[in-house]
Design a protein around this motif. Structure first.
Motif, mmCIF file in Angstrom:
data_model
loop_
_atom_site.group_PDB
_atom_site.id
_atom_site.type_symbol
_atom_site.label_atom_id
_atom_site.label_comp_id
_atom_site.label_asym_id
_atom_site.label_seq_id
_atom_site.Cartn_x
_atom_site.Cartn_y
_atom_site.Cartn_z
ATOM 1 N N GLY A 123 0.817 -1.212 0.000
ATOM 2 C CA GLY A 123 0.000 0.000 0.000
ATOM 3 C C GLY A 123 0.845 1.253 0.000
ATOM 4 O O GLY A 123 2.072 1.212 0.156
ATOM 5 N N ALA A 124 0.167 2.399 -0.151
ATOM 6 C CA ALA A 124 0.870 3.667 -0.320
ATOM 7 C C ALA A 124 1.457 4.198 0.978
ATOM 8 O O ALA A 124 2.471 4.908 0.974
ATOM 9 N N ASP A 125 0.834 3.908 2.119
ATOM 10 C CA ASP A 125 1.331 4.397 3.402
ATOM 11 C C ASP A 125 1.015 3.361 4.474
ATOM 12 O O ASP A 125 0.253 2.423 4.253
ATOM 13 N N ASP A 126 1.619 3.546 5.663
ATOM 14 C CA ASP A 126 1.489 2.505 6.689
ATOM 15 C C ASP A 126 0.058 2.344 7.194
ATOM 16 O O ASP A 126 -0.375 1.237 7.517
ATOM 17 N N THR A 127 -0.715 3.445 7.213
ATOM 18 C CA THR A 127 -2.108 3.343 7.649
ATOM 19 C C THR A 127 -2.919 2.497 6.677
ATOM 20 O O THR A 127 -3.675 1.605 7.072
ATOM 21 N N THR A 128 -2.723 2.766 5.389
ATOM 22 C CA THR A 128 -3.429 1.999 4.356
ATOM 23 C C THR A 128 -3.014 0.540 4.389
ATOM 24 O O THR A 128 -3.839 -0.363 4.291
ATOM 25 N N ARG A 129 -1.720 0.305 4.556
ATOM 26 C CA ARG A 129 -1.211 -1.072 4.550
ATOM 27 C C ARG A 129 -1.778 -1.881 5.709
ATOM 28 O O ARG A 129 -2.215 -3.016 5.541
ATOM 29 N N MET A 130 -1.787 -1.294 6.904
ATOM 30 C CA MET A 130 -2.260 -2.048 8.056
ATOM 31 C C MET A 130 -3.767 -2.243 7.994
ATOM 32 O O MET A 130 -4.282 -3.314 8.357
ATOM 33 N N ALA A 131 -4.487 -1.226 7.523
ATOM 34 C CA ALA A 131 -5.932 -1.373 7.374
ATOM 35 C C ALA A 131 -6.251 -2.468 6.365
ATOM 36 O O ALA A 131 -7.154 -3.285 6.567
ATOM 37 N N SER A 132 -5.488 -2.489 5.274
ATOM 38 C CA SER A 132 -5.686 -3.516 4.251
ATOM 39 C C SER A 132 -5.413 -4.899 4.822
ATOM 40 O O SER A 132 -6.154 -5.851 4.570
ATOM 41 N N PHE A 133 -4.360 -5.011 5.629
ATOM 42 C CA PHE A 133 -4.012 -6.296 6.219
ATOM 43 C C PHE A 133 -5.081 -6.773 7.198
ATOM 44 O O PHE A 133 -5.473 -7.939 7.202
ATOM 45 N N ARG A 134 -5.584 -5.875 8.037
ATOM 46 C CA ARG A 134 -6.558 -6.251 9.057
ATOM 47 C C ARG A 134 -7.924 -6.564 8.466
ATOM 48 O O ARG A 134 -8.765 -7.170 9.131
ATOM 49 N N ARG A 135 -8.171 -6.150 7.235
ATOM 50 C CA ARG A 135 -9.492 -6.341 6.638
ATOM 51 C C ARG A 135 -9.468 -7.227 5.395
ATOM 52 O O ARG A 135 -10.520 -7.606 4.893
ATOM 53 N N GLY A 136 -8.281 -7.515 4.891
ATOM 54 C CA GLY A 136 -8.190 -8.113 3.570
ATOM 55 C C GLY A 136 -8.321 -9.610 3.479
ATOM 56 O O GLY A 136 -8.343 -10.163 2.378
ATOM 57 N N GLY A 137 -8.361 -10.312 4.603
ATOM 58 C CA GLY A 137 -8.463 -11.762 4.546
ATOM 59 C C GLY A 137 -7.228 -12.425 3.968
ATOM 60 O O GLY A 137 -7.311 -13.471 3.324
ATOM 61 N N TYR A 138 -6.054 -11.838 4.219
ATOM 62 C CA TYR A 138 -4.815 -12.408 3.699
ATOM 63 C C TYR A 138 -4.403 -13.642 4.503
ATOM 64 O O TYR A 138 -4.636 -13.724 5.707
ATOM 65 N N ASN A 139 -3.752 -14.565 3.846
ATOM 66 C CA ASN A 139 -3.070 -15.670 4.504
ATOM 67 C C ASN A 139 -1.583 -15.497 4.238
ATOM 68 O O ASN A 139 -1.139 -15.605 3.091
ATOM 69 N N VAL A 140 -0.847 -15.195 5.299
ATOM 70 C CA VAL A 140 0.574 -14.888 5.191
ATOM 71 C C VAL A 140 1.369 -16.101 5.647
ATOM 72 O O VAL A 140 1.296 -16.506 6.813
ATOM 73 N N TYR A 141 2.113 -16.682 4.736
ATOM 74 C CA TYR A 141 2.913 -17.877 5.032
ATOM 75 C C TYR A 141 4.371 -17.442 5.189
ATOM 76 O O TYR A 141 4.978 -16.925 4.255
ATOM 77 N N THR A 142 4.912 -17.641 6.365
ATOM 78 C CA THR A 142 6.207 -17.074 6.712
ATOM 79 C C THR A 142 7.353 -18.050 6.440
ATOM 80 O O THR A 142 7.145 -19.210 6.091
#
Length: 691
Positions: free
Chosen positions: A313-332
């Motif tokens: 995302g363009a900025d940290d607020t957008t990125r974190m909001a996208s992460f908390r709402r986006g239904g991502y599955n992050v495989y580390t």
């Protein structure tokens, strides 16, 4: 259907519209000219962070969400749920075209007359309202979000007409089954619980597919009034455990009666469900890295990466909001075998608190040639909550392994581990491992070459470093001897023949930076490791040496999928040549002998199985910080015991009867034994011509 509804609905509410000031001279046109195309965005869903086990199965580390929702397909929702929803909320759902005129008109007229919201909306209308509210939820500006919500929920006739018009538009575009599925996925079930799948898990530890009839009816009951009917307030006087969740039961039983009335269930099933007690089993979902246990600090670095990388995302607020709402599955990249070894050995060897000393203990492993962070542990309990942190010195939200801009500290002096960069520059400038230098202890070392300084030279009056052992008194140690036994005066003698600026640049070539973000210092004392750096940075450097001089920047995310399973871009490791492979071979030649006959023999001897390994120890002034770093050709690991605050001599301090200064030599082999058994290791290139 739209035209008929326009006539009937607007005709029915024209008197009320007139009183409210809404023009309705052409009743059909008023309704027909309202928008009927509802924009349906992706639902807010929780995102998950996973680690992978050796057998390929995934382990959930943590979840993040604004709304605890998992969207599911129609065939993953029990028929009891669907029948309870239609029977209790909209019995004519499969007959109307989006607006149940009988229910809606009654509700609308009552709303206008009383000024209080009255039920009667169809399931499709409720779905429309939820979609409009969801559009508000994603707004980051609090004022705009509040205004949007007020508009979406206003008890006004024009808002109701717009809702009905949109509902008819939805019915034109989607099938009844799709609408019902979407409604059950979007609707709220109390607090942050949204959607039938998350509600089933939260309230009963079930799935939407496995709910029993009484459970399904109880959950659908919540939808009618989440605050009144939710089942996670056992102490409630009106809807708690003591009265059998009476309010919910009344609504549940009404729904069961309606299901019987409309032929969705038989009398026997109805009676059994009515007799069934309501027995919620609350399963609070994990949220935040504190649920990741010993892997919490690694999890914190993953979140930091998601929040700060432009990929997301363009900025940290957008990125974190996208992460908390986006239904991502992050495989580390986390290797749970190494992680468990790291957690266990740190816990066994470094206490989380110690009288009069804020002690820190860390362990971090990185894949050679991949940059993958495989393990990360420290001796503290993770929490970002100041109230929790205030309860004890065992809690911190600071990741001691990382730079300050990654959620870490301002760094720690690595001591003699940092000598590796002088060794690299020594070999790069054409000197050999066997070449000897003036290694006498002296009060004035004179001037040093520094191409970055004005005039090209610098001096450090009064700088007189000592050696760790009184037996190290030779006046002309070789570079190899100084490396094997970590002789300070030998390395200062080597630095006298080098360029201090070039030594700093060599460290930077291995991706080493100060943890506080300031430039690396390059004075004579820096040769012996006085720059405060992050343990992860040093681990990356060891991996670069083991990788024939090619350093790969650290990564913590292997891959990410969106809620629909689509692969998303992730940050890649940047691999670049730090030193020529022949220089790396010379470094490895010396560092292997550190392991077999130098300061790291204790770590080497305790590692099993053995593969070719390189290493270097580090101890700071007063034995405040002690380190062990090294690598095979597959995995690099750094461990340390540090003074976060306070000042303790680790050689006179004991943890459970064992010297604090030797904890590094118990931790490093515990982790590398697991790494060697799992990944193996090849021989390192051999130095040519005495280099």
């Amino acid at each position: 259907m739209s035209a008929i509804a326009g006539v009937l609905v607007t005709a029915a509410v024209t008197p009320a519209l007139a009183l409210s000031g809404v023009a309705a001279t052409d009743t059909i046109n008023v309704f027909e000219n309202l928008p009927d195309n509802l924009k349906i965005d992706q639902l807010s869903q929780k995102s998950n962070i996973y680690a992978t086990r050796a057998d390929g199965t995934e382990t959930l580390l943590a979840s993040f969400y604004d709304q605890n929702r998992v969207e599911v397909a129609s065939d993953a929702i029990n028929q009891f749920v669907k029948d309870a929803a239609t029977s209790g909320e909209d019995p004519r759902f499969y007959e109307h075209g989006g607006v149940d005129l009988q229910g809606t008109v009654t509700g609308l007229v009552t709303t206008i007359a009383s000024g209080t919201a009255r039920g009667g909306s169809s399931i499709t209308q409720q779905y429309v309202k939820n979609v409009l509210v969801q559009e508000c939820e994603v707004l980051t500006d609090a004022k705009k979000r509040s205004d949007c919500y007020d508009t979406a929920t206003a008890t006004t006739p024009d808002r109701k007409l717009k809702e009905m018009r949109l509902a008819i538009g939805v019915e034109k575009k989607y099938s009844k089954d799709d609408i019902l599925r979407s409604y059950l996925n979007i609707t709220g079930f109390g607090g942050t619980v949204y959607g039938i799948e998350s509600a089933a898990e939260y309230y009963f530890g079930a799935t939407a597919a496995t709910l029993t009839l009484p459970q399904a009816a109880s959950l659908v009951a919540i939808v009618n009034n989440p605050v009144k009917f939710q089942l996670d307030q056992p102490d409630s006087a009106t809807n708690g455990a003591a009265n059998g969740y009476a309010a919910n039961k009344d609504r549940r039983d009404y729904i069961l009666d309606e299901m019987l009335k409309y032929g969705k269930i038989n009398q026997a099933d109805h009676d059994a469900a009515i007799a069934a007690p309501i027995e919620p089993s609350i399963h609070v979902p994990s949220t935040g890295c504190q649920t990741a246990g010993g892997s919490a600090y690694f999890c914190d670095l993953v979140v930091n990466t998601l929040q700060n990388n432009p990929v997301f995302g363009a900025d940290d607020t957008t990125r974190m909001a996208s992460f908390r709402r986006g239904g991502y599955n992050v495989y580390t990249t986390l290797d749970l075998d190494l992680q468990q070894a790291a957690e266990a050995t740190v816990k066994a060897n470094v206490p989380s608190t110690f009288p009069g000393w804020d002690v820190g203990g860390v362990a971090v492993s990185v894949g050679v040639g991949t940059g993958k962070v495989l393990a990360m542990a420290q001796n503290k309990d993770y929490s970002q909550d100041p109230a929790v942190q205030a309860t004890g010195a065992n809690y911190t939200g600071i990741n001691y392994n990382t730079n300050i801009d990654q959620g870490g500290s301002s760094g720690f002096q690595p001591g003699s581990m940092y000598k590796l960069f002088t060794l690299a520059e020594w070999l790069t400038e054409g000197h050999s491992l066997n070449e000897r230098v003036d290694s006498r202890i002296k009060s004035n070392w004179g001037t040093f070459r520094d191409s970055c300084a004005a005039g090209g030279t610098v001096s450090f009056p009064g700088y007189s470093p000592k050696n760790d052992s009184s037996s190290e008194t030779s006046s002309n140690y070789s570079a190899l001897e100084s490396t094997i036994n970590s002789i300070n005066t030998g390395y200062i003698g080597m630095a006298k023949k080098l360029d201090l600026c070039a030594i700093r640049k060599t460290a930077e070539a291995f991706d080493v930076t100060r943890a506080d973000g300031n430039p690396l210092q390059q004075g004579a004392s820096a040769v012996l490791g006085t720059n405060e750096v992050a343990p992860l940075s040093m681990t990356v450097a060891f991996a670069g040496i083991a990788n024939n001089g090619t350093t790969c920047s650290p990564i913590v995310i292997d891959h990410i999928t969106g809620s629909d399973g689509t692969a998303l871009p992730v940050p890649a490791s940047d691999c670049h040549q730090s030193v020529d492979p022949t220089i790396a071979a010379g470094m490895a030649t010396a560092m292997q002998q550190v392991m077999t006959r130098g300061t790291a023999t204790q770590s080497y001897g305790a590692t099993s199985p053995k593969v070719p390994m390189i290493g270097k120890t580090g101890t700071t002034d007063g034995n405040k910080d002690t380190w062990m770093g090294g690598a095979s050709s597959k995995v690099a690991t750094v461990v340390g015991v540090m003074s976060v605050t306070g000042d303790k001599d680790q050689r006179t301090t004991y943890f459970n009867g064992q010297q604090a200064a030797t904890a590094r030599h118990r931790m490093w082999p515990a982790i590398m034994s697991v790494a060697n058994a799992k990944y193996g290791g090849a021989a390192f290139a051999v130095a040519v011509g005495g280099r």
